[in-house]
Write a protein that holds these residues in place. Sequence first.
Motif, PDB file in Angstrom:
ATOM      1  N   GLY A 268       0.810  -0.977   0.022  1.00  0.00           N
ATOM      2  CA  GLY A 268      -0.082  -0.042   0.037  1.00  0.00           C
ATOM      3  C   GLY A 268       0.678   1.169   0.061  1.00  0.00           C
ATOM      4  N   ASN A 269       2.167   1.090  -0.013  1.00  0.00           N
ATOM      5  CA  ASN A 269       2.871   2.406  -0.059  1.00  0.00           C
ATOM      6  C   ASN A 269       2.973   2.918  -1.702  1.00  0.00           C
ATOM      7  N   SER A 270       2.906   4.273  -1.643  1.00  0.00           N
ATOM      8  CA  SER A 270       2.989   4.867  -2.890  1.00  0.00           C
ATOM      9  C   SER A 270       4.230   5.784  -2.968  1.00  0.00           C
ATOM     10  N   LEU A 271       5.177   5.354  -3.925  1.00  0.00           N
ATOM     11  CA  LEU A 271       6.519   6.024  -3.889  1.00  0.00           C
ATOM     12  C   LEU A 271       6.494   7.011  -5.171  1.00  0.00           C
ATOM     13  N   ILE A 272       7.007   8.117  -4.823  1.00  0.00           N
ATOM     14  CA  ILE A 272       7.222   9.165  -6.302  1.00  0.00           C
ATOM     15  C   ILE A 272       8.215   8.309  -6.987  1.00  0.00           C
ATOM     16  N   ASP A 273       7.911   8.547  -8.307  1.00  0.00           N
ATOM     17  CA  ASP A 273       8.984   7.781  -9.133  1.00  0.00           C
ATOM     18  C   ASP A 273       9.572   8.884  -9.696  1.00  0.00           C
ATOM     19  N   LEU A 274      11.100   8.798  -9.624  1.00  0.00           N
ATOM     20  CA  LEU A 274      11.965   9.925 -10.385  1.00  0.00           C
ATOM     21  C   LEU A 274      12.987   8.901 -11.115  1.00  0.00           C
ATOM     22  N   GLY A 275      12.483   7.911 -11.674  1.00  0.00           N
ATOM     23  CA  GLY A 275      13.281   7.095 -12.342  1.00  0.00           C
ATOM     24  C   GLY A 275      12.634   6.552 -13.819  1.00  0.00           C
ATOM     25  N   SER A 276      11.392   6.621 -13.818  1.00  0.00           N
ATOM     26  CA  SER A 276      10.520   5.976 -15.013  1.00  0.00           C
ATOM     27  C   SER A 276      11.084   4.741 -15.506  1.00  0.00           C
ATOM     28  N   GLY A 277      11.473   3.774 -14.915  1.00  0.00           N
ATOM     29  CA  GLY A 277      11.860   2.475 -15.159  1.00  0.00           C
ATOM     30  C   GLY A 277      13.077   2.681 -16.134  1.00  0.00           C
ATOM     31  N   ILE A 278      14.038   3.586 -15.593  1.00  0.00           N
ATOM     32  CA  ILE A 278      15.005   3.950 -16.507  1.00  0.00           C
ATOM     33  C   ILE A 278      14.787   4.651 -17.798  1.00  0.00           C
ATOM     34  N   ALA A 279      13.931   5.757 -17.700  1.00  0.00           N
ATOM     35  CA  ALA A 279      13.683   6.630 -18.966  1.00  0.00           C
ATOM     36  C   ALA A 279      12.677   5.697 -19.906  1.00  0.00           C
TER      37      ALA A 279
ATOM     38  N   ALA B 144      15.246   3.175 -28.238  1.00  0.00           N
ATOM     39  CA  ALA B 144      14.614   2.006 -27.505  1.00  0.00           C
ATOM     40  C   ALA B 144      13.698   2.833 -26.307  1.00  0.00           C
ATOM     41  N   LYS B 145      13.724   2.216 -25.038  1.00  0.00           N
ATOM     42  CA  LYS B 145      13.265   2.872 -23.768  1.00  0.00           C
ATOM     43  C   LYS B 145      11.846   3.470 -24.052  1.00  0.00           C
ATOM     44  N   GLY B 146      11.917   4.904 -24.056  1.00  0.00           N
ATOM     45  CA  GLY B 146      10.735   5.481 -24.291  1.00  0.00           C
ATOM     46  C   GLY B 146       9.730   5.370 -25.440  1.00  0.00           C
ATOM     47  N   ILE B 147      10.440   4.680 -26.531  1.00  0.00           N
ATOM     48  CA  ILE B 147       9.620   4.465 -27.660  1.00  0.00           C
ATOM     49  C   ILE B 147       8.320   3.655 -27.421  1.00  0.00           C
ATOM     50  N   ALA B 148       8.006   3.032 -26.609  1.00  0.00           N
ATOM     51  CA  ALA B 148       6.592   2.100 -26.681  1.00  0.00           C
ATOM     52  C   ALA B 148       6.366   1.926 -25.030  1.00  0.00           C
TER      53      ALA B 148
END
Length: 449
Positions: A65-76, A293-297
């Motif tokens: 139930g913890n909600s974490l602020i995401d400053l990583g985006s799964g490595i962009a 790659a990464k952010g493309i999809a």
Amino acid sequence: MSLDTLPLVGGPSLPQERRLVTAIPGPRSQELLDRKAAAVASGVGHTVPVQAVAAGGGVVVDADGNSLIDLGSGIAVTSVGNAHPAVVKAVQDQVAAFTHTCFMISPYDSYVAVAEALNRLTPGDHAKKSALFNSGAEAVENAIKIARKFTGRQAVVAFDHAYHGRTNLTMALTAKNMPYKSGFGPFAAEVYRAPLSYPFRDGLTGPEAAAKAISLIEKQVGADNLAAVIIEPIQGEGGFIVPADGFLNAIVDWCRDNGVVFIADEVQSGFARTGAMFASEHFGIVPDLVTTAKGIAAGLPLAAVTGRAEIMDATHTGGLGGTYGGNPIACAAALASIDAFENEGLIERARQIGDVLKGRLHQLQQNDPRIGDVRGHGGMIAAEFVDPTTGAPDAALTAAVAKAAIAEGVIVLTCGTYGNVIRFLPPLSIGDDLLNEGLDVVAAALDRI
């Protein structure tokens, strides 16, 4: 709060808040970590000790139930936001239609549409073609293959601090030994390394740094032997190093003069991440080939090589491909993501995020000499931590700040050859309030250490 009461549908429907119900990891997350230790190879690590169950906007929710602020985006990767509604719908529609034919067996529209979009969006107005793959490393490998076929040469030059992947050839291109290369050799041959422009540490202008690199290339490799130069316009894993003005331009000019293919690795820096569709645009350069790659999809496995048509067409029919390359589900996600990048103001949003990140980090830097440098563009910003007396990299401080921030519910990632850089890669869907709260937590962690 129990897991059963949480809104487990991802995307923007999730409450955009930092919420700590348990210590991190909580009991349910710890159960998963124990299972991971028993079932998953120990070489596969993790940064944040939670069991993710939902994500969207600027948060990741765990099983406790913890909600974490995401400053990583799964490595962009989740630049458009996790579980973006248009991406979700596009994927669901495609899954219902068909999941796979292999494009090399029975082609389909979405692969071609992604190629058309990449040909249009990547820098330069020359004729282009694209080929689709699964991962950034695979895209880099194929870009090298294409360059070698086109030039008839074998040598490749990469740069200090580079990261290009974990396959054999891309490990050779990658500069950092631990954890990416140690014990995994021998590596692919005919790969050479040149010095990068690193303004914070080398004190050189862009043209000076380029002259140093070109001299080494000419003396140790020879232009006549060189198929390609590959570089990240803004480095990723190497520490978000932004080369000095004029460096990339001089390297591109030298490549043009010597018939060398210039490859821009935009795997981490591409797709609005830096406040431009591609980081190359910040420097006014037009690569011959671009890897993406990464952010493309938005989280589905897809990668591409896009470049000058005459270079891309140098390879014989059947020389490029792969069973899953350009999978129709990933292509559907990519088309929805590209539409979001172009029509939802995400390029401008990346610039706004960059202003917030740089503004806050520069304020911290004024009062804390342990922050040696703040750099980057848009939603790709880094802080380099140093010993304030000697300027030496301080990896221990960096790791401690990141660990403390994660414990307080803020996901941050470290990077850099020396392990002394914290990189900020928030989803471009994050709100300013959440972004600033995340930075408050990082600042408080730094103040305590």
